[in-house]
Enzyme design. Structure first.
Site, mmCIF file in Angstrom:
data_model
loop_
_atom_site.group_PDB
_atom_site.id
_atom_site.type_symbol
_atom_site.label_atom_id
_atom_site.label_comp_id
_atom_site.label_asym_id
_atom_site.label_seq_id
_atom_site.Cartn_x
_atom_site.Cartn_y
_atom_site.Cartn_z
ATOM 1 N N LYS A 1 -10.337 8.788 11.904
ATOM 2 C CA LYS A 1 -11.710 8.151 12.139
ATOM 3 C C LYS A 1 -12.310 7.535 13.276
ATOM 4 C CE LYS A 1 -12.419 8.716 7.251
ATOM 5 N NZ LYS A 1 -11.279 9.724 7.016
ATOM 6 N N LYS B 1 -9.802 0.525 3.864
ATOM 7 C CA LYS B 1 -10.140 1.845 4.334
ATOM 8 C C LYS B 1 -10.963 2.737 3.584
ATOM 9 C CE LYS B 1 -6.405 3.249 1.020
ATOM 10 N NZ LYS B 1 -5.039 3.854 0.962
ATOM 11 N N GLY C 1 0.912 -1.180 0.087
ATOM 12 C CA GLY C 1 -0.136 0.040 -0.011
ATOM 13 C C GLY C 1 0.938 1.349 -0.035
ATOM 14 N N GLU D 1 -0.020 -9.482 -5.064
ATOM 15 C CA GLU D 1 1.083 -9.696 -5.652
ATOM 16 C C GLU D 1 1.621 -8.784 -6.410
ATOM 17 O OE1 GLU D 1 0.566 -13.536 -8.231
ATOM 18 O OE2 GLU D 1 -0.977 -12.653 -9.388
#
Length: 584
Positions: free
Chosen positions: A390, A348, A272, A297
Site C-alpha cells: 500500500k 495496519k 504480532g 503483554e
C-alpha cells in the site's frame, strides 16, 4: 492383493534359485570340494528332479494357500524326495546333497515369508492416484516406492496431456486426464488423489477439489514442496495457500543467517503475526540475545510460550514498551545495544486508520522515527523496516504512513521490505471471512473485481530475514508475488460447499481496486534473486515528518500533509506550504 492367494507357477523359479544357492553354499563349505563339473551337474540334476516331483503333487498349480502349513508340508516333502533321489543318483556327493537340501529348504521358506511380509505391508498402504505425470509426479512415485514406511501406494496417474495417456511410469499406468477422474478412481480402487503439479496451479487445484467434493468418500492431498528433497511424509490436506497457487520463495536461510548468530537482535511488534514468526525463526539462528518488544503483554506471553514452551514473563528478552515513547525507546537501545533490528510494529487496519489518522501518525511515523534515530545513535549494524504494498502510489492513510516510513528509513541508511497481504495474519481478510462463514454469513466483499496480492507468513518472514543479508541501505526489497487474487474468488474458495451468500459493499475510502507492488517511476531491478526486486527509495528529512504534528488536530489537513510527503522531494518546508501546494 489377497495375502492368502494360492501358490502359483511364479514360485517355481524362486525355488530353483533356492536349490542352486543351497547346493552352491554346501559345495563352498564342504571339507573336500568336488570338481566344478560334478558340482554343476548335481545342481542341474536337483533342479530337474525338483520340477519332476513338484508338478505331479501340484505344488505350483494353485492347490495350496500361499504360505499355509499344508503348503509347507508339501514343499518339505518335495525337498526330502529330491534329496533321497540325489543320494541314490549321486552317492559320492552325499554330504553336499544333505547340506544343500537343508539350505535350499530354508531359502524356500524364507522367500515365502519375505513375500508374505511385503504383500501385507503393501496391502496396508492406501492406494492413490497421482495427478500430474510430469517430473514432479515421477519424483513423488519414486519416493513412494523407495520409502518402506510410506502410507500411500500409487495405482495410477492422471494427466491432462493426451500424449502421456496409456503410458506406464515405473509400472504405474497413466489412466487419462481430468475427464477420466471418476472412472479412474473406481477402476483402480484408489482412496484418493495426491496433486503433484510443478509450480502449482491454484485454479486447477481449486477446480479439482470442487469436482472431488462431488464424489463422496475420496480425499485430495498435496505436497507443500515439490523439490528434490521431496518427503512423502509431508503429504497433507489442501490449504488456502495451495488454492491461491502461491510459489514458495527459494531461500537458503542457513546460508544467509550468519549475520544473526551470536548477535544481539531486537524485534519490535514481536507479538504480532509477522513479529512472532520472526522471533521463532530468529531463535533458531542462536543469536547472543533475542529481544522481543511489544506494548501488548498478552502477545509477549504468547510468543514466549511458542518459543520456549514456558511463559513466566520473567525473562529479560521480553520488553514491554510503546514506540511512541521516544525517551523509553532511546533508553532501551542505549542499555541493550541491539546489533540487528527488525521493525515490525505498526497499526495496519486501513479503514480504522482513515478515521484516526493522528493515531497512524503517532505509531507508524513517529514511532518508527524513534526506532530509527535510536538505532542510528547506538550503532545498530542492520535495520529492516517492514512495509506494505500500500506504500506504492499510496491512496490511504495506511499507505501514506508506510511510504513516509520507507523514506525515513532510507534517510537513515537502513532497509525496507515491502510485501502484500499475509495469509493467516491477525485481522486479515481470510480471518474475517472465516468468522463470517462460521456465523452462517453473509461474507462481505467490497467489489466483485477487487484484487490483492497474498503471501504466506513463512514467505514474509523468510523475505525479511533474507533482506537484511542481501539488501542495501536506502532500498525497498519487493517480493514477486505472482498473480493478484480476486477477493471474490478467495471468498468462494473458503465458502466451499456451504451455502453462504456473498454481499458486495463497495470500496471504502482510501481503498484501491487493484494494488501495485511498484509505484510510478520505480524500476523492477532483480540483481541477486529472481523473485526479489530492489527499489531505490528517495530519502525524507525527519524534520518534515515531525512537522506533521502541527496538523494532527485537523484530520483533513493531516491526511493532505501526509500525502504530500509521499511525493514531495525531501527539502525542509512548512507543512502549511505543503498543504497549500496540494490544494492548488
Amino acid at each position: 492383493m489377497d495375502d492368502h492367494r494360492p501358490a502359483g507357477p511364479g514360485d517355481w523359479p524362486a525355488d530353483l534359485y533356492a536349490w542352486t544357492g543351497g547346493l552352491a553354499l554346501a559345495v563352498a563349505i564342504a571339507p573336500s570340494r568336488p570338481p566344478l563339473a560334478a558340482a554343476a551337474g548335481t545342481i542341474l540334476l536337483a533342479a530337474a528332479l525338483h520340477s519332476a516331483v513338484a508338478w505331479p503333487v501340484q505344488l505350483y498349480r494353485r492347490r495350496y494357500e500361499y504360505a499355509s502349513m499344508a503348503f509347507f508340508r508339501a514343499l518339505a516333502g518335495t525337498v526330502v524326495v529330491v534329496c533321497g533321489l540325489l543320494l541314490v543318483l549321486a552317492p559320492a556327493s552325499g554330504l553336499i546333497v544333505l547340506l544343500g537340501s537343508g539350505a535350499g529348504l530354508v531359502g524356500m521358506v524364507a522367500i515365502r515369508w519375505t513375500r508374505l511380509a511385503r504383500r501385507a505391508h503393501s496391502t496396508a498402504k492406501a492406494p492413490v492416484l497421482i495427478y500430474g505425470a510430469g517430473a514432479a509426479g515421477h519424483r513423488l512415485l519414486r519416493a513412494m516406492q523407495q520409502d518402506r514406511h510410506c502410507r500411500y501406494r500409487a495405482v495410477g496417474f492422471l494427466d491432462d496431456d493426451p500424449r502421456k495417456h496409456r503410458l506406464r511410469i515405473s509400472g504405474v499406468p497413466v489412466l487419462g486426464g481430468r475427464p477420466s477422474l471418476r472412472r479412474a478412481l473406481t477402476s483402480s480402487a484408489a482412496c484418493g488423489v495426491i496433486f503433484a503439479v510443478r509450480n502449482e496451479d491454484g485454479a486447477l487445484l481449486g477446480s479439482l477439489r470442487t469436482e472431488m467434493s462431488e464424489i463422496s468418500g475420496y480425499f485430495l492431498k498435496v505436497l507443500p514442496s515439490l523439490d528434490d528433497s521431496l518427503d512423502v511424509g509431508q503429504v497433507r490436506d489442501v490449504e488456502l495457500a495451495d488454492l491461491l497457487g502461491r510459489r514458495q520463495i527459494d531461500t537458503d536461510l542457513t546460508a544467509i543467517g550468519d549475520y544473526l548468530t551470536g548477535k544481539r537482535v531486537l524485534v519490535t511488534g514481536a507479538g504480532g503475526s509477522i513479529g512472532s514468526e520472526l522471533c521463532r525463526q530468529l531463535h533458531l539462528f542462536a543469536p547472543a540475545e533475542l529481544m522481543m518488544l511489544d506494548r501488548d503483554e498478552s502477545a509477549l506471553h504468547a510468543v514466549q510460550l511458542s518459543i520456549h514452551g514456558r511463559a513466566l514473563l520473567d525473562d529479560p528478552s521480553l520488553i514491554l514498551a510503546d514506540l511512541r515513547d521516544a525517551a523509553t525507546i532511546r533508553q532501551i537501545f542505549t542499555d541493550r545495544r541491539p546489533e540487528v533490528v527488525f521493525h515490525a510494529a505498526a497499526l495496519k487496519h486501513l479503514t480504522l486508520l482513515e478515521r484516526h489518522p493522528a493515531e497512524a501518525l503517532q505509531t507508524n511515523v513517529l514511532g518508527t522515527l524513534n526506532v530509527l534515530e535510536s538505532a542510528l545513535a547506538t550503532g545498530v549494524q542492520r535495520l529492516v523496516n517492514i512495509s506494505t504494498d500500500k506504500a506504492a502510489d499510496p491512496t490511504s492513510v495506511l499507505g501514506y504512513t508506510k511510504r513516509i516510513t520507507e523514506r525515513l528509513t532510507a534517510h537513515h541508511g537502513f532497509l525496507n521490505v515491502r510485501f502484500g497481504n499475509v495469509l493467516g495474519s491477525r485481522g486479515s481478510v481470510v480471518m474475517a471471512f472465516k468468522a463470517q462463514i462460521a456465523e452462517g454469513g453473509p461474507v462481505t466483499v467490497t467489489d466483485p473485481d477487487v484484487t490483492r496480492y497474498f503471501m504466506t507468513i513463512p514467505e514474509a518472514v523468510q523475505l525479511v530475514i533474507q533482506a537484511a543479508a542481501i539488501g542495501s541501505g536506502g532500498e525497498a526489497l519487493v517480493l514477486d508475488m505472482g498473480t493478484p487474487v480476486r477477493i471474490a474468488d478467495l471468498a468462494r474458495q473458503l465458502i466451499g460447499d456451504s451455502r453462504v451468500e456473498i454481499v458486495y459493499t463497495g470500496l471504502r475510502p482510501g481503498e484501491k481496486l487493484h494494488e501495485e507492488l511498484l509505484g510510478r517511476g520505480e524500476a523492477d531491478v532483480r540483481p541477486l534473486h529472481p523473485l526479489i526486486s530492489h527499489v531505490q527509495v528517495p530519502p525524507l528529512a525527519p524534520v518534515l515528518a515531525r512537522a506533521l504534528v502541527a496538523s494532527s488536530h485537523d484530520a483533513t489537513a493531516l491526511v493532505g500533509a501526509m500525502a504530500d510527503l509521499c511525493v514531495v522531494p525531501a527539502v525542509v518546508i512548512d507543512v502549511p506550504t505543503l498543504s497549500a501546494a496540494r490544494t492548488s
